[in-house]
Write a protein that holds these residues in place. Structure first.
Motif, PDB file in Angstrom:
ATOM      1  N   LEU A   1     130.020 -28.913  99.689  1.00  0.00           N
ATOM      2  CA  LEU A   1     129.054 -28.149 100.480  1.00  0.00           C
ATOM      3  C   LEU A   1     128.475 -27.001  99.670  1.00  0.00           C
ATOM      4  N   GLY A   2     129.306 -26.377  98.853  1.00  0.00           N
ATOM      5  CA  GLY A   2     128.811 -25.289  98.024  1.00  0.00           C
ATOM      6  C   GLY A   2     127.801 -25.758  96.999  1.00  0.00           C
ATOM      7  N   GLY A   3     128.040 -26.918  96.401  1.00  0.00           N
ATOM      8  CA  GLY A   3     127.066 -27.449  95.445  1.00  0.00           C
ATOM      9  C   GLY A   3     125.716 -27.708  96.085  1.00  0.00           C
ATOM     10  N   ALA A   4     125.707 -28.254  97.314  1.00  0.00           N
ATOM     11  CA  ALA A   4     124.441 -28.512  98.008  1.00  0.00           C
ATOM     12  C   ALA A   4     123.723 -27.212  98.365  1.00  0.00           C
ATOM     13  N   ASN A   5     124.467 -26.226  98.847  1.00  0.00           N
ATOM     14  CA  ASN A   5     123.844 -24.944  99.187  1.00  0.00           C
ATOM     15  C   ASN A   5     123.306 -24.230  97.957  1.00  0.00           C
ATOM     16  N   LEU A   6     123.993 -24.368  96.825  1.00  0.00           N
ATOM     17  CA  LEU A   6     123.529 -23.718  95.609  1.00  0.00           C
ATOM     18  C   LEU A   6     122.200 -24.294  95.129  1.00  0.00           C
ATOM     19  N   VAL A   7     121.974 -25.575  95.369  1.00  0.00           N
ATOM     20  CA  VAL A   7     120.685 -26.166  95.003  1.00  0.00           C
ATOM     21  C   VAL A   7     119.560 -25.498  95.792  1.00  0.00           C
ATOM     22  N   LEU A   8     119.764 -25.314  97.085  1.00  0.00           N
ATOM     23  CA  LEU A   8     118.748 -24.647  97.905  1.00  0.00           C
ATOM     24  C   LEU A   8     118.599 -23.182  97.514  1.00  0.00           C
TER      25      LEU A   8
ATOM     26  N   SER B   1     125.325 -14.484  92.126  1.00  0.00           N
ATOM     27  CA  SER B   1     125.427 -15.132  93.438  1.00  0.00           C
ATOM     28  C   SER B   1     126.419 -16.290  93.396  1.00  0.00           C
ATOM     29  N   PHE B   2     126.435 -17.048  92.279  1.00  0.00           N
ATOM     30  CA  PHE B   2     127.379 -18.151  92.128  1.00  0.00           C
ATOM     31  C   PHE B   2     128.817 -17.637  92.152  1.00  0.00           C
ATOM     32  N   VAL B   3     129.078 -16.556  91.419  1.00  0.00           N
ATOM     33  CA  VAL B   3     130.433 -15.994  91.374  1.00  0.00           C
ATOM     34  C   VAL B   3     130.865 -15.518  92.755  1.00  0.00           C
ATOM     35  N   VAL B   4     129.965 -14.836  93.451  1.00  0.00           N
ATOM     36  CA  VAL B   4     130.296 -14.333  94.791  1.00  0.00           C
ATOM     37  C   VAL B   4     130.565 -15.494  95.751  1.00  0.00           C
ATOM     38  N   TYR B   5     129.735 -16.522  95.684  1.00  0.00           N
ATOM     39  CA  TYR B   5     129.878 -17.653  96.606  1.00  0.00           C
ATOM     40  C   TYR B   5     131.222 -18.351  96.402  1.00  0.00           C
ATOM     41  N   TYR B   6     131.597 -18.603  95.155  1.00  0.00           N
ATOM     42  CA  TYR B   6     132.847 -19.315  94.930  1.00  0.00           C
ATOM     43  C   TYR B   6     134.069 -18.432  95.152  1.00  0.00           C
ATOM     44  N   ASN B   7     133.911 -17.138  95.067  1.00  0.00           N
ATOM     45  CA  ASN B   7     134.994 -16.256  95.511  1.00  0.00           C
ATOM     46  C   ASN B   7     135.157 -16.317  97.023  1.00  0.00           C
ATOM     47  N   VAL B   8     134.035 -16.481  97.735  1.00  0.00           N
ATOM     48  CA  VAL B   8     134.113 -16.656  99.191  1.00  0.00           C
ATOM     49  C   VAL B   8     134.834 -17.963  99.527  1.00  0.00           C
ATOM     50  N   ILE B   9     134.588 -19.024  98.754  1.00  0.00           N
ATOM     51  CA  ILE B   9     135.287 -20.287  98.985  1.00  0.00           C
ATOM     52  C   ILE B   9     136.789 -20.125  98.771  1.00  0.00           C
ATOM     53  N   ASN B  10     137.176 -19.431  97.696  1.00  0.00           N
ATOM     54  CA  ASN B  10     138.601 -19.179  97.452  1.00  0.00           C
ATOM     55  C   ASN B  10     139.200 -18.333  98.562  1.00  0.00           C
TER      56      ASN B  10
ATOM     57  N   GLY C   1     126.863 -20.039 106.758  1.00  0.00           N
ATOM     58  CA  GLY C   1     126.175 -18.795 106.428  1.00  0.00           C
ATOM     59  C   GLY C   1     125.357 -18.903 105.155  1.00  0.00           C
ATOM     60  N   ALA C   2     125.916 -19.577 104.125  1.00  0.00           N
ATOM     61  CA  ALA C   2     125.166 -19.757 102.880  1.00  0.00           C
ATOM     62  C   ALA C   2     123.932 -20.627 103.095  1.00  0.00           C
ATOM     63  N   PHE C   3     124.042 -21.641 103.941  1.00  0.00           N
ATOM     64  CA  PHE C   3     122.894 -22.514 104.229  1.00  0.00           C
ATOM     65  C   PHE C   3     121.786 -21.736 104.931  1.00  0.00           C
ATOM     66  N   LEU C   4     122.150 -20.921 105.910  1.00  0.00           N
ATOM     67  CA  LEU C   4     121.145 -20.112 106.605  1.00  0.00           C
ATOM     68  C   LEU C   4     120.520 -19.090 105.663  1.00  0.00           C
ATOM     69  N   LEU C   5     121.335 -18.527 104.765  1.00  0.00           N
ATOM     70  CA  LEU C   5     120.791 -17.585 103.790  1.00  0.00           C
ATOM     71  C   LEU C   5     119.796 -18.268 102.863  1.00  0.00           C
ATOM     72  N   ALA C   6     120.118 -19.489 102.426  1.00  0.00           N
ATOM     73  CA  ALA C   6     119.192 -20.223 101.557  1.00  0.00           C
ATOM     74  C   ALA C   6     117.879 -20.522 102.278  1.00  0.00           C
ATOM     75  N   LEU C   7     117.965 -20.945 103.545  1.00  0.00           N
ATOM     76  CA  LEU C   7     116.740 -21.193 104.312  1.00  0.00           C
ATOM     77  C   LEU C   7     115.943 -19.913 104.507  1.00  0.00           C
ATOM     78  N   GLY C   8     116.634 -18.805 104.743  1.00  0.00           N
ATOM     79  CA  GLY C   8     115.936 -17.530 104.908  1.00  0.00           C
ATOM     80  C   GLY C   8     115.205 -17.101 103.651  1.00  0.00           C
ATOM     81  N   ILE C   9     115.829 -17.289 102.494  1.00  0.00           N
ATOM     82  CA  ILE C   9     115.176 -16.928 101.238  1.00  0.00           C
ATOM     83  C   ILE C   9     113.960 -17.821 100.995  1.00  0.00           C
TER      84      ILE C   9
END
Length: 347
Positions: free
Chosen positions: A246-253, A277-286, A309-317
């Motif tokens: 899921l993180g890989g898909a959200n990172l593409v967006l 942003s990548f570092v923060v996102y994967y720290n959230v996953i951990n 939350g990451a998906f909604l943030l990507a759509l918002g951006i």
């Protein structure tokens, strides 16, 4: 369409180059760490390359996701700096139109990430655990002394054996206690003997009993077994594995939205911000994995908060960038026409 094919071609080229660089760096770091473990006596020297392959297989989903993310940001960022994006926007293409070719190039990579995370990750961890345990058990055999309780070098095993024959390789009343973080097992046998096969030494037990309170660690357990036993640590491991996909898909967006840069001030700040942003996102996953494993939140809640939350943030951006480009296009002044109806030009 020319637009889709050219964009996918640029993305593929940047992804391949980025993957080679990151994989080379990671393999070098892991090789140094594995050689250090072999020098410290924690793994067998002849197993260094094999263990390195298992470790690299476990990190491959993360490396693929990072490479794809960097490829998206770098490719679209270059198009911004070269004013190609301005041309596409002026021709009527919005930023959301770039999502389709980006996903068209990235979906095979995301599928591979899912397979590696759900299948290859536990398999590689299980093989690595077996290699380490085999080496530790082989070295522990040299510590066994008849009539005495002996502790292994790492303090995880306690041995006791009586010798009742003249053969030093044969004994009776064997007792072995093994303790790990989430496993405790007791093995007893009426008799045992040491067998040598090649460079390996084994303790062969006769009429033995094994009592265990635990199993493989969650990271070395198959995904289906984790789902069959929904304990908190197992669900935490599932959150991690599903989070890689899921993180890989959200990172593409996110990469499509974070790639914007000002062509008048060429810089790589957008790439640095994307890496942060990548570092923060994967720290959230951990962090979500740790919360689920400790029982603080449920598995569905953790997945929804982290990745929803990451998906909604990507759509918002994407929405913000899209409407910003539209406003800039409408606010751009049209060239003034002369009395004869022609556009004035500089002499």
């Amino acid at each position: 369409m020319l637009f889709d094919s050219s964009l996918r071609r640029d993305l593929t080229r940047n992804f391949s180059a980025t993957l080679v660089v990151i994989l080379t760096v990671m393999l070098t770091i892991m090789l140094i760490r594995t050689l250090g473990q072999a020098a410290g006596g924690r793994i067998a020297p002849q197993d260094v390359i094999l263990l390195l392959g298992y470790v690299a297989l476990g990190y491959l989903p993360l490396i693929l996701s990072l490479s794809l993310f960097i490829a998206v940001v770098a490719t679209l960022g270059r198009m911004y700096r070269d004013s190609e994006m301005a041309i596409w926007f002026a021709s009527g293409l919005g930023l959301t139109r770039f999502v389709r070719p980006v996903l068209g190039m990235g979906w095979p990579v995301l599928m591979l990430v899912g397979v590696l995370a759900l299948v290859a990750w536990p398999w590689g961890n299980e093989r690595g655990v077996e290699l380490r345990d085999r080496f530790e058990r082989r070295s522990d055999l040299s510590r066994v002394a008849p009539g005495q309780f002996q502790t292994s070098r790492d303090g995880k095993r306690v041995f006791f054996i009586e010798r009742n024959t003249d053969d030093p390789r044969v004994g009776r009343n064997v007792f072995i206690l093994e303790s790990k973080a989430d496993t405790e097992s007791v093995t007893s046998a009426k008799s045992g003997r040491i067998a040598v096969e090649g460079d390996d030494r084994f303790l062969v037990l006769t009429r033995g009993i094994l009592s265990t309170a635990g199993s493989l660690p969650p990271k070395a357990t198959a995904t289906l077994d984790l789902m069959r036993t929904p304990t908190a640590p197992n669900q935490g491991e599932l959150v991690w594995r599903l989070g890689l996909l899921l993180g890989g898909a959200n990172l593409v967006l996110l990469g499509v939205g974070l790639s914007a840069t000002n062509p008048r001030h060429a810089s790589n700040w957008n790439l640095l911000f994307a890496l942060l942003s990548f570092v923060v996102y994967y720290n959230v996953i951990n962090l979500s994995q740790a919360w689920v494993a400790s029982g603080k939140v449920g598995m569905g809640t953790a997945l929804g908060l982290a990745h929803g939350g990451a998906f909604l943030l990507a759509l918002g951006i994407l929405w913000w960038r899209e409407h910003t480009n539209l406003r800039l296009g409408r606010a751009a002044p049209a060239p003034a026409a002369s009395a004869t109806g022609s556009v004035p030009t500089r002499a």
